[in-house]
Design a protein around this motif. Structure first.
Motif, short mmCIF file in Angstrom:
data_model
loop_
_atom_site.label_atom_id
_atom_site.label_comp_id
_atom_site.label_asym_id
_atom_site.label_seq_id
_atom_site.Cartn_x
_atom_site.Cartn_y
_atom_site.Cartn_z
N ALA A 7 0.87 -1.32 -0.06
CA ALA A 7 0.03 0.02 -0.04
C ALA A 7 0.87 1.41 0.14
O ALA A 7 0.40 2.32 -0.43
CB ALA A 7 -0.90 0.04 1.13
N MET A 8 1.94 1.21 0.74
CA MET A 8 2.96 2.25 0.76
C MET A 8 3.75 2.54 -0.62
O MET A 8 4.55 3.46 -0.48
CB MET A 8 3.66 2.30 2.01
N THR A 9 3.88 1.70 -1.49
CA THR A 9 4.69 1.58 -2.55
C THR A 9 4.52 3.08 -3.45
O THR A 9 3.11 2.89 -3.57
CB THR A 9 4.81 0.40 -3.26
N GLN A 10 5.13 3.47 -3.64
CA GLN A 10 4.97 4.99 -4.44
C GLN A 10 6.32 5.33 -5.43
O GLN A 10 7.43 4.98 -5.00
CB GLN A 10 4.58 6.12 -3.60
N LYS A 11 6.07 6.21 -6.24
CA LYS A 11 6.92 6.73 -7.06
C LYS A 11 6.98 8.47 -6.63
O LYS A 11 6.14 8.88 -6.59
CB LYS A 11 6.61 6.59 -8.52
N GLN A 12 8.30 8.64 -6.13
CA GLN A 12 8.34 10.05 -5.35
C GLN A 12 9.21 10.97 -5.93
O GLN A 12 10.24 10.39 -6.71
CB GLN A 12 8.95 9.66 -3.81
N VAL A 13 8.83 12.04 -6.09
CA VAL A 13 9.73 13.15 -6.81
C VAL A 13 9.82 14.32 -5.85
O VAL A 13 8.64 14.72 -5.11
CB VAL A 13 9.37 13.90 -8.09
N SER A 14 11.11 14.65 -5.39
CA SER A 14 11.07 15.71 -4.18
C SER A 14 12.10 16.87 -4.77
O SER A 14 12.90 16.63 -5.57
CB SER A 14 11.66 14.88 -2.90
N ILE A 15 12.20 17.74 -4.32
CA ILE A 15 12.65 19.01 -4.50
C ILE A 15 13.07 19.74 -3.13
O ILE A 15 12.32 19.97 -2.16
CB ILE A 15 11.77 20.25 -5.12
N THR A 16 14.42 19.99 -3.07
CA THR A 16 15.05 20.27 -1.65
C THR A 16 15.59 21.72 -2.03
O THR A 16 16.47 22.01 -2.88
CB THR A 16 15.96 19.19 -1.20
N GLN A 17 15.35 22.73 -1.29
CA GLN A 17 16.17 23.94 -1.30
C GLN A 17 16.64 24.26 -0.03
O GLN A 17 15.97 24.39 1.20
CB GLN A 17 15.46 25.07 -1.75
#
Length: 260
Positions: A7-17
């Protein structure tokens, strides 16, 4: 790998500043500006130093040329006096010591002439090197070079305090060390990382839709080694600031004596 298995499997995109502590960027920019100004003042100091070396070598060359001229005149006078002594000695009216003394003096003048010619060539080579000429060229000084007019020391001191590139360079060093100290004090404060992430989940095995995730987080480092690293760096920068200030004040106080 099965994107719909858990259920927690996901494709994640993140941006860090990263957001630096307030004032850090301004101090870093100021430090770079002070460093460039110091380098510019150092360049002016080196140009003036090179000019001084050329001028000193040129006047030394003129002095050697004048000494060679006087050596030639003295040699001619001694030669004439020795010839007269020889004539009197041949006629029985003189003593041999006068002839020997004249020849000894002429020998000394000849040795001096050879030493002056060697010194002349050394100075010519030095001037060619300072001017970075591609090939050797003879340097002939003026018969009577123009000398700069001297003014009261107070005028020179006022000009030096405003234009002396060495003093300016030391002043830039003080400004740079102060900016570096402030930057080191700010560097002990943590930067903050802001992260925004979007996670997309597939439908489950039964075909039911799963909601996507959006997360927001903030993190900052904890300076565990502040006492052994940041504090020592600040102490070092503070010592550097004091050293730069003492160098500036020392040269400023020495200027009147150098001008005198």
């Amino acid at each position: 790998l099965d994107l719909s298995q858990e259920a927690m499997t996901q494709k994640q995109v993140s941006i860090t500043q990263r957001f630096p502590w307030p004032g850090k960027r301004g101090l870093a920019s100021e430090a770079q500006l002070r460093s460039a100004q110091k380098a510019e003042a150092k360049l002016k100091e080196q140009v003036l130093s090179l000019q001084r070396e050329v001028v000193e070598a040129y006047y030394d060359l003129w002095f050697v040329a004048e000494s060679l001229r006087l050596n030639g005149e003295l040699s001619e006078l001694v030669r004439q006096a020795t010839h007269a002594s020889e004539s009197r000695y041949s006629a029985g009216r003189g003593v041999q010591e006068a002839v020997l003394a004249g020849e000894l003096q002429l020998s000394r003048l000849t040795d001096e002439k050879l030493a002056l010619k060697s010194r002349y060539r050394v100075l010519e080579t030095r001037i060619n090197g300072l001017l970075q000429r591609e090939r050797y060229r003879a340097v002939t000084p003026e018969s009577q070079p123009a000398l700069p007019g001297l003014r009261p020391s107070g005028e020179w001191l006022a000009r030096a305090l405003g234009e002396n590139p060495r003093l300016e360079s030391l002043g830039r060093s003080v400004a740079l060390s102060r900016a570096s100290l402030s930057l080191a004090e700010k560097a002990a404060m943590p930067d903050v990382d802001i992260k925004v992430a979007y996670g997309q989940r597939e439908d489950d095995q039964m075909g039911r839709s799963r909601d996507d995730f959006i997360s927001l987080s903030a993190s900052f480092p904890v300076p565990l080694w502040k006492g052994s690293r940041e504090d020592r760096l600040i102490a070092s920068k503070r010592t550097g600031e004091r050293s730069a200030l003492l160098s500036y004040q020392g040269y400023q106080r020495a200027l009147p004596h150098r001008i005198e």
